[in-house]
Design an enzyme around this catalytic site. Structure first.
Site, PDB file in Angstrom:
ATOM      1  CG  HIS A 108      -1.771   1.168   1.425  1.00 15.56           C
ATOM      2  ND1 HIS A 108      -3.121   1.187   1.151  1.00 15.56           N
ATOM      3  CD2 HIS A 108      -1.476   2.414   1.871  1.00 15.56           C
ATOM      4  CE1 HIS A 108      -3.606   2.395   1.418  1.00 15.56           C
ATOM      5  NE2 HIS A 108      -2.629   3.156   1.863  1.00 15.56           N
ATOM      6  CD  GLU A 109       2.178   3.479   3.716  1.00 13.54           C
ATOM      7  OE1 GLU A 109       2.533   4.579   3.255  1.00 13.54           O
ATOM      8  OE2 GLU A 109       1.101   3.328   4.319  1.00 13.54           O
ATOM      9  CD  GLU A 141      -5.226   6.008   2.203  1.00 14.32           C
ATOM     10  OE1 GLU A 141      -5.110   4.962   2.855  1.00 14.32           O
ATOM     11  OE2 GLU A 141      -4.251   6.626   1.784  1.00 14.32           O
ATOM     12  CG  HIS A 172       0.147   6.125  -0.689  1.00 13.08           C
ATOM     13  ND1 HIS A 172      -0.999   6.712  -1.203  1.00 13.08           N
ATOM     14  CD2 HIS A 172      -0.219   5.593   0.507  1.00 13.08           C
ATOM     15  CE1 HIS A 172      -2.013   6.513  -0.355  1.00 13.08           C
ATOM     16  NE2 HIS A 172      -1.572   5.829   0.688  1.00 13.08           N
TER      17      HIS A 172
END
Ligand SMILES: [Zn+2]
Length: 274
Positions: free
Chosen positions: A145-146, A203, A149
Site C-alpha cells: 500500500h505504501e 487510499e 502511494h
C-alpha cells in the site's frame, strides 16, 4: 511586434496549456486493478524526490543519534525480505521504479505507522509490527500500500496542489544543497508527503495497487482485511494509530478490499506455482 494584449493572451494560453498537459498525465500503468486517473503534477518529480531524500536522511540520522535505528536483526531482515520481493513487482505499474534506489528503514519506537517516500524510501516502526503482531503477509499488504502511494506519486500531487496555492515558494524549492532554506523546504514538502491525510481516492488507489503487488510477490492479499480490522481495533484502544491519521479509513474500506480479491487472487495463485 505583437500588441500587448495579444502577447498576454498568448502567455495565458501557454500557461493554461502547460497546466493541462501536466494535468493530463498518469504516473503509472493500470495493472489488473485498473488505476488510471489523470493527475495534477505541477512540480517536477526530481524536486519532490530531492526534498524527500533530505527529509529521509534527516529522519535516519536523528533515529541513529537516538539509538533507535534498527539496521540488523530478525525484524529488519523480515522487512528487507518482504521489500525485496515487492520491489521485483513494481514494473507492472512503472518501468522506471525497477531502477529506483529502494531503501528500508526500521525505527524502534511505539508508533503505529509506516510510509514509503518518493523514489522508494520505506520506513516502518517497530510499534506497528509488534503491537499488531504482523505476519509476513500483513507486512506485505501494508508495505505494498505504501509503495503504491510512492509509485503513484500521491505526495507529488499534494505538493503540486500546495504549489498551485503558492504555499511553497520557488525560492525554497531551488535552495542550495545543505542550506537552512533547503532543510526548511524539505520539512514543508515532508508535511505534504507524510502528514496530511490522503484523499479517499488516493487510499482506494493505493489499496488496489498494494494488493496487486503483494499478490504478485506471493503474499496472501486477504491479509489486508485482517490488517484493517487490527488497525481499527488498535485505534479504539489507548494508543491511536498514527497510520489512520494519514490513511483515513471508512466503513466501506473492508468491503472495497473484499471486492478487489477476485482480481488479485489469481495472481497470488499463479505466483505460488512458480
Ligand atoms: Zn494510504
Amino acid at each position: 511586434m505583437k500588441p500587448a494584449h495579444l502577447r498576454r493572451h498568448l502567455q495565458l494560453a501557454a500557461v493554461a496549456a502547460t497546466i493541462l498537459l501536466a494535468a493530463c498525465a498518469s504516473t503509472t500503468k493500470p495493472g489488473v486493478v485498473g488505476v488510471q486517473r489523470q493527475q495534477l503534477l505541477l512540480v517536477s518529480a526530481d524536486t519532490v524526490e530531492r526534498m524527500a531524500l533530505v527529509n529521509y536522511t534527516q529522519q535516519n540520522q536523528k533515529a541513529k543519534a537516538a539509538g533507535r535505528l534498527v539496521a540488523s536483526g530478525s525484524e529488519f531482515e523480515r522487512l528487507k525480505r518482504v521489500a525485496g520481493r515487492l520491489e521485483k513487482q513494481v514494473g507492472v505499474f512503472r518501468d522506471d521504479a525497477m531502477k529506483w534506489n529502494w531503501q528500508v528503514t526500521l525505527i524502534d519506537a511505539p508508533i503505529l505507522n509506516a510510509s514509503c517516500g518518493p523514489g522508494g524510501k520505506i520506513t516502518f516502526y517497530t510499534g506497528l509490527i509488534r503491537q499488531l503482531k504482523l505476519n509476513d503477509d500483513e507486512i506485505a499488504v501494508i508495505m505494498g500500500h505504501e509503495i503504491a502511494h510512492a509509485l503513484r506519486e500521491h505526495g507529488r500531487e499534494q505538493v503540486s496542489k500546495a504549489y498551485a496555492q503558492n504555499a511553497l515558494t520557488q525560492a525554497a524549492l531551488t535552495a542550495a544543497p545543505d542550506s537552512a532554506a533547503q532543510i526548511e523546504a524539505a520539512n514543508q514538502v515532508a508535511h505534504y508527503l507524510y502528514e496530511l491525510p490522503n484523499s479517499r481516492q488516493n487510499e482506494s488507489e493505493a489499496d488496489g495497487m498494494g494488493l496487486e503487488l503483494a499478490a504478485r510477490a506471493g503474499y496472501n492479499p486477504n491479509a489486508a482485511i485482517a490488517v484493517w480490522k487490527k488497525m481499527n481495533a488498535a485505534s479504539n484502544g489507548k494508543q491511536p494509530a498514527e497510520f489512520l491519521s494519514t490513511h483515513p479509513s471508512n466503513d466501506t474500506r473492508i468491503a472495497d478490499l473484499g471486492a478487489l480479491m477476485p482480481k488479485v487472487a489469481p495472481l497470488y495463485e499463479a505466483s505460488r506455482k512458480n
